[in-house]
Design a protein around this motif. Structure first.
Motif, PDB file in Angstrom:
ATOM      1  N   VAL A 182       2.257   0.131   1.135  1.00 30.86           N
ATOM      2  CA  VAL A 182       1.782  -0.178  -0.215  1.00 30.86           C
ATOM      3  C   VAL A 182       0.986   1.021  -0.733  1.00 30.86           C
ATOM      4  N   GLN A 183       1.376   1.507  -1.900  1.00 33.51           N
ATOM      5  CA  GLN A 183       0.664   2.653  -2.489  1.00 33.51           C
ATOM      6  C   GLN A 183      -0.604   2.169  -3.199  1.00 33.51           C
ATOM      7  N   VAL A 184      -1.699   2.797  -2.888  1.00 32.05           N
ATOM      8  CA  VAL A 184      -2.949   2.451  -3.569  1.00 32.05           C
ATOM      9  C   VAL A 184      -3.394   3.652  -4.383  1.00 32.05           C
ATOM     10  N   ARG A 185      -3.606   3.412  -5.678  1.00 31.45           N
ATOM     11  CA  ARG A 185      -3.938   4.542  -6.554  1.00 31.45           C
ATOM     12  C   ARG A 185      -5.431   4.854  -6.500  1.00 31.45           C
ATOM     13  N   SER A 186      -6.228   3.821  -6.565  1.00 32.64           N
ATOM     14  CA  SER A 186      -7.662   4.087  -6.695  1.00 32.64           C
ATOM     15  C   SER A 186      -8.271   4.478  -5.349  1.00 32.64           C
TER      16      SER A 186
ATOM     17  N   ARG B 140      10.045  -1.665   6.335  1.00 34.24           N
ATOM     18  CA  ARG B 140       8.796  -1.917   5.603  1.00 34.24           C
ATOM     19  C   ARG B 140       8.355  -0.646   4.899  1.00 34.24           C
TER      20      ARG B 140
END
Lengths: 211, 559, 313, 106
Positions: free
Chosen positions: D102-106, D99
């Motif tokens: 998940v990359q989160v930008r904001s 797994r």
């Protein structure tokens, strides 16, 4: 082959094949039991991978003395159970019955120790929920499994105690011939319950002791 | 039509003593350890559950006639499809063939007196009934709305209804399954008659053997999954709870580790039944017996390795998806082998179209469609689009209902004379078989299309553009319901008024046909000895004997 | 939509790729079904009982060859299909780095969408045409599944973690948005629409919402539209408690209990107004269960919660 | 199923002499695992504890559960579940271990 031996049942044609068939049948059932516990251990193992710190901290909170004493008690009960089964096979009635009795008593002793341990756990705030004592969020997960797994194991053990006591009773009354496959079948089940504990012990009690 | 009408007072000298006449009291049935009687007990119970599940299906199809929710409330609809799934899967399809035909036939086919553990066999029926009572309690107390999949955290924290009772019912039913599986395995290993080697076993017995392995190894995992659900919901232990760092996907892994093999639990016995029917009515040895055996064994093992294809959109890692996709394609190969081998058994046969054969042909057709649509679901990009839509609903009904239920009905017709000693009205039976095929296709084919168009499953109201397909499906369901009820009517009729079948009305070769019909309590007067393989419908390497009397003419049952 | 559609709209770059695999599988399936049905029916007719067709011996070698032949043919076909589908899947795993990131939150039984511009919407998703869009999704209660058939896009939204999905819309228009994972009683009501706008329209749309139409402001409108404002206003026709600053405060009830006016309390008061009647008021408020939709309910609650922020300096 | 079981011992003494050493080995392993639990083994602690548990299980299975008897069918039945346990763990791990966050930008 002896004809119409009291332990022989339909549809078996000989006591020897009946015994072989019964131990094969119980082994197949034990395979099923292994899968049953494997299901929970899989979830437990995966969660431990995801939350190593929380699980170590939680395992440290279990009582290792209760756990270790109980492991020794169960291993000893496996000894007496093995002797009982082999004694029955060899026709040593007194030894078989005596060992069955000791096995049942050791099983009860395990449950009594477990009861004291549960009491300490409940008082010590180790029941998941609002009163839970440990900080790490994943520690609650660990104790979810602690209660579920030891609970299911205790149910198995209780069934085993009833079965062993039943055997001893019927053997003592003479209603169950020593040649019956029931002795070996019950013994194999008892050993499996022991084996389950052999794996629960290092998973629930041993981690996190050195840190 | 010159047969003697049934006379219940006929002396036993006319008809040999049978297991049916071995005792007439209710007590003699409820305490029996005769595998044949236990099979009958199971059959009665399963018929009841089939009705309950069928009523739920009827409610669902009625509700879906219109896009709005008008017949049921949203909650009522959810409870109906949960009930339909739970009852049909665990109280009908999973036990269906093994506990009835399997119980009845396996000892007969291998030349045994009874199952290896007759009392365990009876016990498993009582456990099943206890589970059934718990299920009935769940229904009477208002039902559940989790779907048969019991996904967390819906089932543990958010769903209303009696989740504990429903999960408990399935949990208890699992013990019955496991007991039957252990019993079948031990029976096939230890009770074979002299000379009955492994590669002389009829394919039905192989089907029972492989399915028992799947049952014994898969069912306990479901039991544990349900137990953990119950522990979380009932005792508040945070097992899968995301708020404490639990992982709802782990429940899905456990659940599908059982529930994908469960599909094979339903279909492996059908493979066995169809092999018996096809050979008998094509008067032909099965094409590629050994490959058929290997195919079943392969399915029973690799079938355990493909569960992840139910989870391609669940948030599972895409690399795991790739692995499961590959294994799912691999498991398609043995199914294809089976279909081709049945087809080639027809080649150079001597084919008769009695009702069981019509069911078998229908099975091959529906199973082929069901199997091929499985390839769509094994392809990750396509699965992403059609999973959780009616495409999946259609696919698994094609396998589990078009396949398994057709095989069950076909087998029931084929062995009906063996079980009851009676013949059913052939014309009605053929009509029902054909109606079942078309009724089924009519009901479920539109679902493929609307699923592909995007109609999600478990919706009680839906966008109007899907209505035409729902109306078609609901109309088909009406036909299908009739096709399921009709055999129940004439089979029941035949118990009293059906003509005596004789010992072997189909001139079939299996060991089960070498004893009287219905069989005596201990199956065989003398212990059979087996010298050759199954399906000796013609001498090895030649075609069927042309001089043989026509079985149908002998029975005189031309419609 | 006139007529009966037989193929779903293709509105994303992924759709034709999926449909190509789907079509190939259709062709393969049709060929196999025709083959099996043709052989089965052909044999059944030719070798029907009593027909004159020859039934000689079948060499064992031949049958073995046939068996091995179709086993390997099926295996190769399966491998080929896996290779193609797997390659298509791997190609679609990584979203382009410049993709527009939109947050999606699933809760029983609605979708909440937050755009990078700050715009928020419920049960709707506006996206620009031709630009890759990446959805970062989470759930607040149970598992939901974000399903847009026209995009061939489906991804479960799981509580306790983030999941993602991405697409590039290729056709302007409105498309169905469904929840595909059964999520409780009103599962089938958890649907909405996806609106694909040309990029300039999308820019205009998202700036017309600058922190504008957020949940609370939509709630203020619903507060009026549902008729709440008719009573809950100072000097209204009915004696009803004022609601400004209510959220987060202790409330004295008619039966002497004190409760905290949290989110759940606000919800319950709208759905079950007779349960916790505030001290000094008559139980006259009607229940709005079944009157206000779930989305409206959430908007109104958000509005009431925002009144506290306004009241505290 | 043709294997004959070993002829049973004639006396209680033989029986105890055959089983008590097994029990002593098991208790020894218990002591060992308990002692090792307090050693700073780091990442090895888990595998070592489980390895000792597997050893104990093997001893119990071979001697107490009499799998030493040359009966291939029983051995097959006893070992088949282990293969399936491996299926369950391996394929679930194929998900868990691959797994990606998940990359989160904001």
């Amino acid at each position: 082959m002896s004809q119409a031996h009291p332990a022989l049942r339909e549809p078996w044609r000989s006591l020897h094949r009946q015994r072989q068939g019964a131990s094969f049948g119980i082994w197949v059932f034990l395979a099923s039991e292994v899968m049953f516990f494997a299901g929970a251990l899989m979830v437990f193992g995966m969660l431990r991978l995801q939350h190593p710190a929380g699980f170590l901290a939680a395992a440290r909170a279990t009582d290792i003395w209760f756990g270790s004493v109980n492991t020794a008690v169960l291993l000893t009960s496996s000894l007496t159970m093995a002797v009982a089964s082999q004694a029955a096979e060899a026709g040593l009635r007194r030894l078989a019955l005596r060992c069955l009795g000791i096995t049942a008593l050791l099983g009860l002793a395990f449950l009594v120790v477990k009861g004291f341990e549960y009491r300490a756990d409940i008082l010590g705030g180790l029941v998941p929920g609002p009163t839970f004592r440990l900080e790490e969020p994943a520690a609650q997960l660990f104790f979810g499994f602690y209660w579920a797994l030891t609970g299911v194991h205790a149910v198995h053990l209780t069934i085993g105690i009833v079965a062993v006591a039943g055997l001893a009773w019927r053997g003592w009354r003479g209603t169950l011939p020593l040649a019956s496959p029931a002795f070996e079948v019950t013994a194999l089940y008892w050993h499996l319950v022991d084996l389950v504990w052999v794996f629960l012990y290092p998973l629930l009690y041993l981690p996190g002791r050195s840190g | 039509m010159s047969e003697v009408a049934f006379d219940p007072t006929a002396p036993h000298g006319v008809h040999p003593p049978s297991y049916l006449t071995a005792g007439h009291t209710l007590r003699s049935w409820l305490t029996t350890t005769d595998h044949k009687r236990i099979a009958i007990l199971y059959m009665l119970a399963l018929t009841l559950f089939f009705f309950i599940g069928g009523i739920a299906a009827a409610l669902i199809r009625l509700e879906l006639f219109t896009p709005a929710g008008d017949l049921l409330t949203a909650e009522g609809y959810n409870r109906a499809f949960t009930l339909h799934g739970v009852i049909m899967v665990w109280f009908f399809l999973v036990p269906s063939i093994p506990v009835t035909l399997g119980n009845f036939l396996v000892p007969l086919m291998i030349g045994a007196e009874d199952m290896a553990f007759p009392r365990l066999n009876l016990l498993s029926w009582y456990i099943f009934m206890a589970a059934g009572l718990l299920a009935a309690f769940t229904i009477l107390a208002g039902g559940v709305e989790t779907g048969w999949t019991f996904y967390t955290p819906l089932a543990t924290a958010f769903a209303n209804g009696n989740v504990l009772a429903a999960a408990g019912a399935v949990f208890v039913a699992g013990f019955s399954s496991i007991a039957t599986g252990v019993n079948l395995i031990a029976t096939i290993h230890t009770q074979r008659a002299p000379g009955m080697t492994w590669f002389r076993l009829p394919l039905f017995v192989w089907g029972m053997y492989t399915v028992s392995i799947v049952i014994v190894l898969a069912t306990p995992v479901l039991a544990m999954a349900l137990l953990l659900i119950m522990a979380e919901r009932g005792l508040g232990l945070p097992i899968f709870d995301p708020a404490h760092g639990g992982d709802p996907l782990l429940f899905q892994h456990l659940f599908w580790f059982y529930s994908h093999p469960a599909v094979y639990i339903m279909i492996l016995p059908s493979f066995g039944v169809i092999s018996e029917l096809v050979t008998c009515f094509a008067r032909r040895r099965i094409f590629g017996y050994e490959f058929m055996v290997y195919a079943m064994a392969w399915i029973s093992i690799v079938g355990f390795l493909v569960w992840g294809h139910h989870m391609f959109v669940s948030g599972m890692s895409s690399y795991a998806s790739l692995v499961f996709s590959f294994l799912s394609f691999v498991v398609a190969v043995p199914s294809a082998i089976k279909v081709f081998n049945w087809t080639f058994t027809f080649y150079r046969g001597e084919i008769g179209f009695a009702a069981p054969m019509l069911y078998a042909i229908g099975f091959i057709g529906l199973f082929t469609v069901g199997g091929l649509t499985g390839l769509f679901l094994a392809s990750v990009p396509v699965d992403v689009h059609v999973t959780d839509t009616y495409f999946v609903v259609a696919h698994f009904h094609y396998i589990m209902v078009g396949g398994a239920v057709s095989a069950f009905y076909g087998g029931l017709h084929f062995w009906w004379p063996k079980i009851t000693g009676r013949l059913y009205p052939e014309a009605w039976a053929r009509f029902a078989a054909v109606l079942m095929f078309f009724g089924f296709a009519f009901t479920f084919t539109p679902m493929f299309l609307m699923g592909f168009l995007g109609m999600p499953r478990r919706y009680y109201s839906y966008p109007a553009e899907f209505q035409i397909w729902h109306v078609l499906a609901s109309a088909g369901a009406l036909l299908l319901a009739f096709a399921y009820l009709l055999p129940m009517a004439y089979l029941a009729w035949s118990l009293r008024w059906g003509r005596r079948a004789g010992d072997n009305p189909w001139q079939a070769t299996g060991l089960e046909w070498s004893t009287t019909s219905p069989p005596p309590p201990h199956n065989f007067a003398t212990m059979p000895r087996v010298a050759e393989g199954p399906y000796l419908y013609h001498p090895a390497e030649t075609g069927p004997q042309h001089g043989q009397p026509e079985p149908e003419q002998k029975q005189g049952d031309h419609p | 939509m006139g007529g009966v559609a037989l193929w779903p709209a293709q509105a994303s770059a992924e759709a034709p790729r999926v449909d190509a695999i789907f079509s190939l599988l259709l062709v393969v399936s049709a060929v196999i079904i025709l083959l099996v049905a043709g052989l089965l029916l052909g044999f059944a007719i030719r070798y029907r009982r009593g027909s004159k067709a020859p039934r000689g011996r079948l060499p064992a070698i031949l049958s073995r060859d046939i068996e091995i032949g179709w086993t390997s043919a099926t295996a190769f076909l399966a491998l080929f299909l896996f290779w193609w589908a797997g390659a298509a899947q791997l190609a679609a795993v990584q979203p382009p780095p410049q993709a527009l990131e939109i947050r999606v939150i699933g809760r029983q039984w609605m979708w909440e969408v937050r755009h990078p511009s700050g715009a928020r919407e419920l049960d709707e998703l506006h996206v620009p045409l031709g630009e890759p869009v990446r959805l970062v999704m989470s759930a607040e209660d149970v598992i939901h599944s974000f399903f847009v058939p026209a995009f061939r896009l489906k991804q479960d939204v799981v509580p306790g973690r983030l999941t993602e999905a991405w697409f590039t819309a290729t056709q302007p228009g409105e498309y169905h948005l469904f929840c595909a994972e059964f999520c409780g009683t009103e599962h089938s009501a958890m649907r909405g629409r996806v609106v694909v706008l040309p990029p300039e329209d999308y820019a205009r749309w998202s700036h017309a919402q600058p922190e504008g139409d957020n949940l609370a402001q939509q709630g203020a409108k619903a507060f009026v539209a549902l008729g709440c404002a008719g009573c809950h206003v100072a000097g209204g026709p009915v004696h009803a408690p004022g609601l400004a600053g209510l959220y987060g405060r202790q409330v004295a009830l008619a039966d002497g209990r004190r409760v905290m006016a949290d989110e759940a309390y606000l919800r319950d008061s709208i759905l079950l107004p007779r349960q916790d009647v505030v001290a000094g008021y008559d139980p006259v408020m009607p229940s709005f269960a079944g009157v206000a939709s779930e989305a409206e309910l959430q908007r109104v609650v958000a509005y009431l919660m925002s009144l506290r922020e306004a009241a505290t300096p | 199923m043709t294997a004959l079981r070993q002829p049973g011992p004639a006396s209680a003494g033989v029986l105890w002499r055959r089983t008590v050493p097994v029990w002593l080995v098991l208790l020894g392993l218990l002591g060992l695992t308990l002692a090792l639990a307090y050693q700073p083994l780091g990442r090895l602690a888990g595998p070592v504890a489980l390895g000792i548990a597997a050893l104990k299980a093997m001893v119990v299975a071979l001697w107490f559960m009499q799998l030493r008897r040359p009966d291939p069918l029983l051995r097959l039945a006893a070992s088949v579940s282990l293969v399936w346990v491996a299926f369950l763990f391996a394929l679930t791990l194929s998900d868990l271990l691959t797994r990606t966050a998940v990359q989160v930008r904001s």
